[in-house]
Design an enzyme around this catalytic site. Sequence first.
Site, mmCIF file in Angstrom:
data_model
loop_
_atom_site.group_PDB
_atom_site.id
_atom_site.type_symbol
_atom_site.label_atom_id
_atom_site.label_comp_id
_atom_site.label_asym_id
_atom_site.label_seq_id
_atom_site.Cartn_x
_atom_site.Cartn_y
_atom_site.Cartn_z
ATOM 1 N N ARG A 120 0.829 -1.216 0.000
ATOM 2 C CA ARG A 120 0.000 0.000 0.000
ATOM 3 C C ARG A 120 0.861 1.264 0.000
ATOM 4 O O ARG A 120 0.542 2.248 0.664
ATOM 5 C CB ARG A 120 -0.951 0.024 1.204
ATOM 6 C CG ARG A 120 -1.991 -1.073 1.191
ATOM 7 C CD ARG A 120 -3.090 -0.749 0.168
ATOM 8 N NE ARG A 120 -4.226 -1.625 0.333
ATOM 9 C CZ ARG A 120 -5.340 -1.275 0.993
ATOM 10 N NH1 ARG A 120 -5.451 -0.098 1.518
ATOM 11 N NH2 ARG A 120 -6.332 -2.130 1.094
ATOM 12 N N ARG A 177 -3.800 6.857 0.192
ATOM 13 C CA ARG A 177 -4.317 8.056 0.865
ATOM 14 C C ARG A 177 -3.316 8.882 1.661
ATOM 15 O O ARG A 177 -3.540 10.055 1.905
ATOM 16 C CB ARG A 177 -5.464 7.647 1.799
ATOM 17 C CG ARG A 177 -6.738 7.424 1.047
ATOM 18 C CD ARG A 177 -7.744 6.733 1.909
ATOM 19 N NE ARG A 177 -7.245 5.402 2.274
ATOM 20 C CZ ARG A 177 -7.990 4.451 2.796
ATOM 21 N NH1 ARG A 177 -9.242 4.677 3.059
ATOM 22 N NH2 ARG A 177 -7.475 3.272 3.083
ATOM 23 N N ARG A 190 -7.362 11.226 -6.672
ATOM 24 C CA ARG A 190 -8.542 10.497 -6.180
ATOM 25 C C ARG A 190 -9.778 11.402 -6.190
ATOM 26 O O ARG A 190 -10.870 10.985 -6.573
ATOM 27 C CB ARG A 190 -8.216 9.995 -4.763
ATOM 28 C CG ARG A 190 -9.337 9.384 -3.975
ATOM 29 C CD ARG A 190 -9.642 7.984 -4.460
ATOM 30 N NE ARG A 190 -10.631 7.363 -3.611
ATOM 31 C CZ ARG A 190 -11.929 7.637 -3.668
ATOM 32 N NH1 ARG A 190 -12.381 8.511 -4.538
ATOM 33 N NH2 ARG A 190 -12.774 7.020 -2.856
ATOM 34 N N ASP A 237 -6.626 -3.459 -7.285
ATOM 35 C CA ASP A 237 -7.119 -4.021 -6.031
ATOM 36 C C ASP A 237 -7.387 -5.506 -6.222
ATOM 37 O O ASP A 237 -7.611 -5.948 -7.348
ATOM 38 C CB ASP A 237 -8.409 -3.312 -5.588
ATOM 39 C CG ASP A 237 -8.707 -3.593 -4.119
ATOM 40 O OD1 ASP A 237 -8.127 -2.903 -3.258
ATOM 41 O OD2 ASP A 237 -9.463 -4.530 -3.823
ATOM 42 N N TYR A 239 -14.642 -11.953 0.568
ATOM 43 C CA TYR A 239 -15.344 -10.715 0.184
ATOM 44 C C TYR A 239 -16.566 -11.021 -0.684
ATOM 45 O O TYR A 239 -17.595 -10.373 -0.579
ATOM 46 C CB TYR A 239 -14.394 -9.760 -0.560
ATOM 47 C CG TYR A 239 -13.362 -9.164 0.371
ATOM 48 C CD1 TYR A 239 -13.657 -8.055 1.155
ATOM 49 C CD2 TYR A 239 -12.090 -9.730 0.499
ATOM 50 C CE1 TYR A 239 -12.718 -7.516 2.030
ATOM 51 C CE2 TYR A 239 -11.142 -9.197 1.371
ATOM 52 C CZ TYR A 239 -11.462 -8.099 2.137
ATOM 53 O OH TYR A 239 -10.542 -7.580 3.006
HETATM 54 O O1 CP3 Z 1 0.076 0.430 -3.309
HETATM 55 C C1 CP3 Z 1 -0.352 -0.751 -3.372
HETATM 56 O O2 CP3 Z 1 -0.084 -1.625 -2.514
HETATM 57 C C2 CP3 Z 1 -1.139 -1.189 -4.598
HETATM 58 C C3 CP3 Z 1 -2.532 -1.118 -4.509
HETATM 59 C C4 CP3 Z 1 -3.367 -2.032 -3.603
HETATM 60 C C5 CP3 Z 1 -4.632 -1.604 -3.113
HETATM 61 N N1 CP3 Z 1 -5.218 -2.672 -2.490
HETATM 62 C C6 CP3 Z 1 -5.167 -0.258 -3.286
HETATM 63 C C7 CP3 Z 1 -6.323 0.189 -2.467
HETATM 64 C C8 CP3 Z 1 -3.197 -3.361 -3.195
HETATM 65 C C9 CP3 Z 1 -2.011 -4.286 -3.393
HETATM 66 C C10 CP3 Z 1 -4.381 -3.753 -2.495
HETATM 67 C C11 CP3 Z 1 -4.596 -5.114 -1.957
HETATM 68 C C12 CP3 Z 1 -5.808 -5.382 -1.168
HETATM 69 N N2 CP3 Z 1 -7.067 -4.856 -1.313
HETATM 70 C C13 CP3 Z 1 -5.869 -6.369 -0.153
HETATM 71 C C14 CP3 Z 1 -4.725 -7.284 0.277
HETATM 72 C C15 CP3 Z 1 -3.762 -6.617 1.180
HETATM 73 C C16 CP3 Z 1 -4.354 -6.258 2.529
HETATM 74 O O3 CP3 Z 1 -4.495 -5.057 2.774
HETATM 75 O O4 CP3 Z 1 -4.640 -7.181 3.308
HETATM 76 C C17 CP3 Z 1 -7.181 -6.367 0.346
HETATM 77 C C18 CP3 Z 1 -7.735 -7.255 1.463
HETATM 78 C C19 CP3 Z 1 -7.936 -5.412 -0.409
HETATM 79 C C20 CP3 Z 1 -9.386 -5.116 -0.294
HETATM 80 C C21 CP3 Z 1 -9.688 -3.691 -0.022
HETATM 81 N N3 CP3 Z 1 -9.417 -2.647 -0.885
HETATM 82 C C22 CP3 Z 1 -10.310 -3.142 1.138
HETATM 83 C C23 CP3 Z 1 -10.760 -3.954 2.337
HETATM 84 C C24 CP3 Z 1 -10.393 -1.774 0.950
HETATM 85 C C25 CP3 Z 1 -11.079 -0.761 1.867
HETATM 86 C C26 CP3 Z 1 -10.253 -0.413 3.039
HETATM 87 C C27 CP3 Z 1 -9.281 0.649 2.688
HETATM 88 O O5 CP3 Z 1 -8.082 0.477 3.012
HETATM 89 O O6 CP3 Z 1 -9.704 1.653 2.109
HETATM 90 C C28 CP3 Z 1 -9.797 -1.458 -0.301
HETATM 91 C C29 CP3 Z 1 -9.648 -0.100 -0.915
HETATM 92 C C30 CP3 Z 1 -8.314 0.297 -1.428
HETATM 93 N N4 CP3 Z 1 -7.436 -0.525 -2.089
HETATM 94 C C31 CP3 Z 1 -7.759 1.612 -1.360
HETATM 95 C C32 CP3 Z 1 -6.507 1.540 -2.011
HETATM 96 C C33 CP3 Z 1 -5.543 2.676 -2.257
HETATM 97 C C34 CP3 Z 1 -8.423 2.840 -0.758
HETATM 98 C C35 CP3 Z 1 -9.346 3.406 -1.783
HETATM 99 C C36 CP3 Z 1 -9.556 4.869 -1.664
HETATM 100 O O7 CP3 Z 1 -8.774 5.636 -2.229
HETATM 101 O O8 CP3 Z 1 -10.571 5.254 -1.058
#
Ligand code: CP3
Length: 349
Positions: free
Chosen positions: A26, A30, A39, A76, A152
């Site tokens: 990540r 944000r 965004r 994602d 999910y």
């Molecule tokens: O920079 C990076 O790592 C690349 C992008 C990336 C995202 N999600 C972007 C994202 C990666 C590799 C992920 C993986 C991901 N997504 C996982 C596995 C890793 C982990 O965290 O356990 C999981 C379980 C998800 C599912 C997911 N995506 C959730 C539960 C959420 C909501 C919670 C949150 O953190 O906002 C997301 C949204 C998400 N994925 C955002 C980003 C940048 C936030 C979106 C926003 O800008 O509002």
Amino acid sequence: MLISKQPMINVLNGINTNRVPIWLMRQAGRYLEEYQQIRKNAGSFLNICYSPDLAKKVTLQPIHRFNFDAAIIFSDILVIPDALGQPVDFKPGVGPVLEPIRSVNSLAHLKLHQLKTHLAPVYEAVSSVRSELAENKSLIGFSGAPWTIATYMVEGGTSRDFTNTKLWACAAPDEFNNLIEILVSAITEHLISQIKGGADILQIFDSWAGLLSERAFERWCLAPIRKIVRGVLKEFPEIPIIIFPRLAGRRYLDVVEIEGISAVSLDHTLSLGWVHEHLQSKVIVQGNLDPIYLLAGGNAMREEVNRILDCLAPSPFIFNLGHGVLPNTPTEHVSELCDIITRFQRESS
Ligand code: CP3
């Protein structure tokens, strides 16, 4: 083994070059104001994922700012259900929301054949990032693992106890296995397409692996990941694959035995001495700073980073977090972390 221009690749090939590459799960997102800006204008998170130009820009932001050794394609794990025809909505303040799938009949509505077309913008983003990325930087393609994506799809989003998914897997395992098999095919295809686009390395996120009891772990975590790894390596035998079985504890021992993988990503609950003794002799490890130390910064962070380096960096090692960067992390802390890692390299080489 030929020395690569990419430090990440050298470490993944077990070549100890006194270099500790660093990237963070990540690392785009944000906590970066330049991400917030894009965004805001993009309207939704998924609009960024499906716009090759925006996805490329956001993928490269943390590389420009911190000079990490690897970029991870901005996407994602939930683009897979979205592509299969179970639409995903990311609701601000809530997280992902999907119409839950709870019966074997609904599986018939999932459309594997439309995956590649739906995800074409992701593969386009992969190629355009690769063509702009310096030759010493690696590009990581990724996917969720079947079990984590299934949670999910079945819960309809994030969950506290994952009862619906665990119940389905336990009470009707053969039915649930149909979903897992669809995901094995989708994920294998998705990963291969990212390699074809230019990804240098793959990471598979099994964020909820730690939920599973012993036999369930074998069936829903290990077995499907083995199949995916075999499928990918059959087409691309050289691609390094990193597995992240979060919170799997001692079962990391089984994960490192998956044939053909190059590395495991460590969550922050594992003890470093145990990792060094039992895992580092088998595969390359990556990790595992608790993201809370990066949020905290200061001496707390420095001490913890040094403890990790002392224990794991004498062997080939990739520095990372034990989970993703937390949203309010100050960028100064990330810069300082990168400085510590760079200084450590100079001193030891
Ligand atoms: O920079 C990076 O790592 C690349 C992008 C990336 C995202 N999600 C972007 C994202 C990666 C590799 C992920 C993986 C991901 N997504 C996982 C596995 C890793 C982990 O965290 O356990 C999981 C379980 C998800 C599912 C997911 N995506 C959730 C539960 C959420 C909501 C919670 C949150 O953190 O906002 C997301 C949204 C998400 N994925 C955002 C980003 C940048 C936030 C979106 C926003 O800008 O509002």
